[in-house]
Design a protein around this motif. Structure first.
Motif, mmCIF file in Angstrom:
data_model
loop_
_atom_site.group_PDB
_atom_site.id
_atom_site.type_symbol
_atom_site.label_atom_id
_atom_site.label_comp_id
_atom_site.label_asym_id
_atom_site.label_seq_id
_atom_site.Cartn_x
_atom_site.Cartn_y
_atom_site.Cartn_z
ATOM 1 N N ARG A 63 61.841 -2.217 67.986
ATOM 2 C CA ARG A 63 63.226 -2.540 68.300
ATOM 3 C C ARG A 63 63.596 -3.859 67.598
ATOM 4 O O ARG A 63 62.712 -4.631 67.207
ATOM 5 N N TYR B 65 62.927 2.997 68.411
ATOM 6 C CA TYR B 65 62.254 4.272 68.187
ATOM 7 C C TYR B 65 60.792 4.165 68.580
ATOM 8 O O TYR B 65 60.240 3.064 68.718
ATOM 9 N N ILE C 290 63.984 8.624 68.423
ATOM 10 C CA ILE C 290 64.794 7.415 68.310
ATOM 11 C C ILE C 290 65.843 7.441 69.408
ATOM 12 O O ILE C 290 66.346 8.514 69.779
ATOM 13 N N CYS C 291 66.158 6.280 69.952
ATOM 14 C CA CYS C 291 67.149 6.166 71.019
ATOM 15 C C CYS C 291 68.362 5.400 70.502
ATOM 16 O O CYS C 291 68.246 4.226 70.110
ATOM 17 N N ASP C 292 69.515 6.061 70.514
ATOM 18 C CA ASP C 292 70.757 5.440 70.059
ATOM 19 C C ASP C 292 71.528 4.789 71.199
ATOM 20 O O ASP C 292 72.552 4.144 70.956
ATOM 21 N N ASP C 293 71.073 4.969 72.419
ATOM 22 C CA ASP C 293 71.753 4.410 73.583
ATOM 23 C C ASP C 293 71.370 2.933 73.725
ATOM 24 O O ASP C 293 70.312 2.596 74.255
ATOM 25 N N THR C 294 72.243 2.046 73.270
ATOM 26 C CA THR C 294 71.928 0.617 73.297
ATOM 27 C C THR C 294 71.951 0.037 74.704
ATOM 28 O O THR C 294 71.501 -1.097 74.912
ATOM 29 N N GLY D 286 67.572 2.974 62.705
ATOM 30 C CA GLY D 286 67.804 4.289 62.125
ATOM 31 C C GLY D 286 67.295 4.384 60.705
ATOM 32 O O GLY D 286 66.798 5.433 60.281
ATOM 33 N N ARG E 258 69.146 -0.249 69.692
ATOM 34 C CA ARG E 258 68.473 0.993 69.284
ATOM 35 C C ARG E 258 66.977 0.712 69.137
ATOM 36 O O ARG E 258 66.563 -0.397 68.793
#
Length: 343
Positions: A61, A109, A97-101, A75, A107
């Protein structure tokens, strides 16, 4: 150890209680509570080793605090390593990957935890002996050449970057990074930027650019094989010769007693001329005007270090080794000015 007990330790930017439900849904079921440790050594993105007591994973992160524009793009790393999975370039397996901030504040991964050693110091290589050290340095060059032989379009990266005008944009971008990280006046930066902007070479064939290629960004196994190339946060599509030049800049800094990495002084490690010759033989690249690429490598690395200095001054760093980082910027800029005198 429970997530609550782990939280008692310093886990900046990582809330295991919030992470666990997402992890189970998107990565893997777990056999016990998630535990984490911050992997030391990084001065940019935060890298955590996760475990449930049975299996291991890596979470990446951005650093906590205000970030410079375009930096720390999770990303970018995730996309690049996912695309390279079927090639000869060794990369970890990407899990999710997590786009939910809102989950962790940025973000992030999760990827495979690869066993291997990121050699940073000559003293570590000296324990292996000159023969193994030479083999490791040869494979370091060969892995870079393999990366640069990959056709971006054939691995789904045709639209990943804008190779046209790449070098001109890079020179401008890193000048903007200096401006965004401004804490002091740097007249040599102004001078080097102006000279680079006036001497940008013509566009080369598009290739994959790692952006910070050096031995301690590669995990090496006990058989001296490159197991995984890491730290793709600066990767793009453009003139891949910039990777070779930056590696040579690190090589020179090591010989000059630079603090980033000094592996180049280990007995058996390829000389700069041997590195360039081996890379040229593997890729067939035209190395005329390599002085520009070396100078740009110094400019870019100075920009990276100035960003670290900026975060230190503003209390946004985690870990040790940041207080003196800014002292390297001046010598890097001077080295860049000198490199422009080379062919």
């Amino acid at each position: 150890m429970s997530a609550a007990e782990s939280g008692a330790r310093e886990l900046p930017g990582l809330d295991l209680d919030r992470l666990t439900p997402w992890f189970i849904e998107h990565v893997a079921p777990i056999e016990g509570p998630l535990d984490a440790e911050l992997i030391a050594g990084g001065k940019s993105n935060l890298t955590y080793r996760l475990t449930d007591g049975s299996s291991r994973w890596i979470l990446r992160r951005p650093p906590v605090g205000k970030l410079l524009a375009t930096a720390h793009d999770m990303g970018r790393e995730f996309t690049m390593m996912s695309a390279l999975a079927p090639t000869d370039v060794p990369v970890p397996q990407m899990h999710a990957i997590c786009d939910d901030t809102d989950l962790l504040g940025a973000r992030f991964y999760v990827m495979e935890a690869v066993d291997g050693t990121p050699y940073r110091k000559a003293s570590d290589l000296e324990k292996l002996g000159p023969e193994r050290t030479r083999t490791i340095s040869e494979r370091l060059v060969d892995t870079l050449a393999a990366l640069h032989r990959v056709d971006p379009a054939q691995v789904g990266l045709g639209e990943f970057g804008r190779p046209e005008g790449f070098l001109a944009r890079q020179v401008a971008r890193w000048r903007k990074q200096f401006d965004a990280a401004h804490t002091r006046d740097l007249p040599e930066m102004e001078r080097l930027h102006a000279l680079l902007a006036d001497r940008v070479p013509a566009d080369a064939a598009p290739g994959i650019v790692h952006g910070d290629y050096r031995l301690d960004n590669v995990l090496v196994d006990d058989d001296d094989q490159a197991r995984a190339v890491l730290d793709w946060e600066l990767s793009t599509i453009g003139d891949s010769l910039t990777d070779l030049a930056l590696m040579c800049v690190y090589h020179r800094l090591g010989e000059a007693g630079g603090a980033v990495t000094d592996v180049s002084v280990a007995p058996g490690f390829l000389s700069e001329d041997e590195v360039i010759a081996r890379y040229s033989a593997e890729t067939g690249r035209d190395l005329s005007d390599f002085g520009f690429y070396l100078a740009f490598g110094c400019f870019k690395l100075a920009g990276i270090v100035e960003g670290i200095h900026f975060r230190y001054v503003n209390g946004q760093t985690v870990g040790e080794g940041f207080a003196d980082a800014g002292q390297a910027v001046g010598p890097l800029l001077a080295a860049g000015l000198n490199a422009l005198k080379e062919n």
